[in-house]
Design a protein around this motif. Structure first.
Motif, PDB file in Angstrom:
ATOM      1  N   PRO A   8     -38.187  -1.734 -36.527  1.00 35.73           N
ATOM      2  CA  PRO A   8     -37.388  -2.913 -36.210  1.00 35.73           C
ATOM      3  C   PRO A   8     -36.089  -2.525 -35.503  1.00 35.73           C
ATOM      4  CG  PRO A   8     -37.317  -2.436 -38.558  1.00 35.73           C
ATOM      5  CD  PRO A   8     -38.284  -1.475 -37.952  1.00 35.73           C
ATOM      6  N   CYS A   9     -35.887  -3.084 -34.328  1.00 35.00           N
ATOM      7  CA  CYS A   9     -34.695  -2.812 -33.514  1.00 35.00           C
ATOM      8  C   CYS A   9     -34.636  -3.887 -32.440  1.00 35.00           C
ATOM      9  CB  CYS A   9     -34.791  -1.424 -32.878  1.00 35.00           C
ATOM     10  SG  CYS A   9     -33.443  -1.056 -31.753  1.00 35.00           S
ATOM     11  N   HIS A  10     -33.432  -4.339 -32.116  1.00 31.54           N
ATOM     12  CA  HIS A  10     -33.332  -5.406 -31.115  1.00 31.54           C
ATOM     13  C   HIS A  10     -33.652  -4.921 -29.710  1.00 31.54           C
ATOM     14  CE1 HIS A  10     -29.544  -3.625 -30.006  1.00 31.54           C
ATOM     15  NE2 HIS A  10     -29.123  -3.758 -31.246  1.00 31.54           N
ATOM     16  N   ARG A  11     -33.443  -3.622 -29.463  1.00 31.14           N
ATOM     17  CA  ARG A  11     -33.769  -2.992 -28.174  1.00 31.14           C
ATOM     18  C   ARG A  11     -33.072  -3.668 -26.987  1.00 31.14           C
ATOM     19  NH1 ARG A  11     -38.100  -2.540 -31.433  1.00 31.14           N
ATOM     20  NH2 ARG A  11     -39.134  -0.520 -31.548  1.00 31.14           N
ATOM     21  N   LEU A  26     -35.284   2.915 -28.486  1.00 33.13           N
ATOM     22  CA  LEU A  26     -34.518   2.214 -29.516  1.00 33.13           C
ATOM     23  C   LEU A  26     -33.071   2.102 -29.067  1.00 33.13           C
ATOM     24  CD1 LEU A  26     -35.860   4.100 -32.674  1.00 33.13           C
ATOM     25  CD2 LEU A  26     -36.602   1.870 -31.821  1.00 33.13           C
ATOM     26  N   CYS A  27     -32.320   1.212 -29.684  1.00 26.44           N
ATOM     27  CA  CYS A  27     -30.912   1.052 -29.328  1.00 26.44           C
ATOM     28  C   CYS A  27     -30.131   2.311 -29.719  1.00 26.44           C
ATOM     29  CB  CYS A  27     -30.327  -0.183 -30.006  1.00 26.44           C
ATOM     30  SG  CYS A  27     -30.005   0.011 -31.768  1.00 26.44           S
ATOM     31  N   ALA A  28     -28.894   2.399 -29.270  1.00 25.30           N
ATOM     32  CA  ALA A  28     -28.079   3.595 -29.515  1.00 25.30           C
ATOM     33  C   ALA A  28     -27.897   3.843 -31.009  1.00 25.30           C
ATOM     34  CB  ALA A  28     -26.720   3.428 -28.838  1.00 25.30           C
ATOM     35  N   ARG A  29     -27.649   2.781 -31.775  1.00 29.37           N
ATOM     36  CA  ARG A  29     -27.397   2.952 -33.212  1.00 29.37           C
ATOM     37  C   ARG A  29     -28.660   3.425 -33.938  1.00 29.37           C
ATOM     38  NH1 ARG A  29     -23.059   0.614 -35.320  1.00 29.37           N
ATOM     39  NH2 ARG A  29     -23.196  -1.264 -34.060  1.00 29.37           N
ATOM     40  N   CYS A  30     -29.780   2.795 -33.654  1.00 28.90           N
ATOM     41  CA  CYS A  30     -31.032   3.196 -34.317  1.00 28.90           C
ATOM     42  C   CYS A  30     -31.430   4.609 -33.909  1.00 28.90           C
ATOM     43  CB  CYS A  30     -32.150   2.211 -33.981  1.00 28.90           C
ATOM     44  SG  CYS A  30     -31.966   0.602 -34.763  1.00 28.90           S
ATOM     45  N   THR A  31     -31.252   4.956 -32.644  1.00 29.72           N
ATOM     46  CA  THR A  31     -31.563   6.311 -32.195  1.00 29.72           C
ATOM     47  C   THR A  31     -30.751   7.328 -32.990  1.00 29.72           C
ATOM     48  OG1 THR A  31     -32.076   5.523 -29.960  1.00 29.72           O
ATOM     49  CG2 THR A  31     -31.547   7.858 -30.201  1.00 29.72           C
TER      50      THR A  31
HETATM   51 ZN   LIG Z   1     -31.591  -0.739 -33.021  1.00 33.91          ZN
END
Ligand SMILES: [Zn+2]
Length: 109
Positions: A8-11, A26-31
């Motif tokens: 789950p990630c907004h991407r 994935l977004c910067a935070r999830c990465t």
């Molecule tokens: Zn994310």
């Protein structure tokens, strides 16, 4: 199917790190969070006490503050902050996993 699509990630492209013009999956935070999981084995040597548990929770605060103040429209974050707070959160999650694993093992002994 790409297994990363299950995470789950907004991407959002504007919140994603681009390398040579191509966005990360994935977004910067999830990465940053998932990349910090690579450090998980190192926490085997971390003390298993309440300080560790408290530290693991404390390390979530920068990400929560960064994310919530952005969500509430108080400010706009940037990818550098997202990566830094994501790494801190990931390290905190690693500490939490080790602490809880240790406690479960102690209970089952
Ligand atoms: Zn994310």
């Amino acid at each position: 199917m790409n297994f990363l699509s299950l995470i789950p990630c907004h991407r959002r492209p504007d919140r994603t790190i681009h390398i040579k013009g191509k966005p990360m999956p994935l977004c910067a935070r999830c990465t940053a969070i998932y990349a910090s999981y690579i450090l998980l084995p190192l926490f085997y040597f971390a003390p298993k006490n309440l300080f560790t548990l408290g530290l693991s929770i404390f390390l979530q605060l920068p990400m929560l503050i960064d994310g919530l103040t952005q969500r509430w429209g108080l400010r706009e974050s940037n990818n550098v902050l997202r990566v830094i707070t994501g790494i801190l959160s990931g390290i905190g999650q690693c500490l939490f996993i080790w602490f809880m694993s240790y406690m479960i093992i102690q209970i089952l002994k």
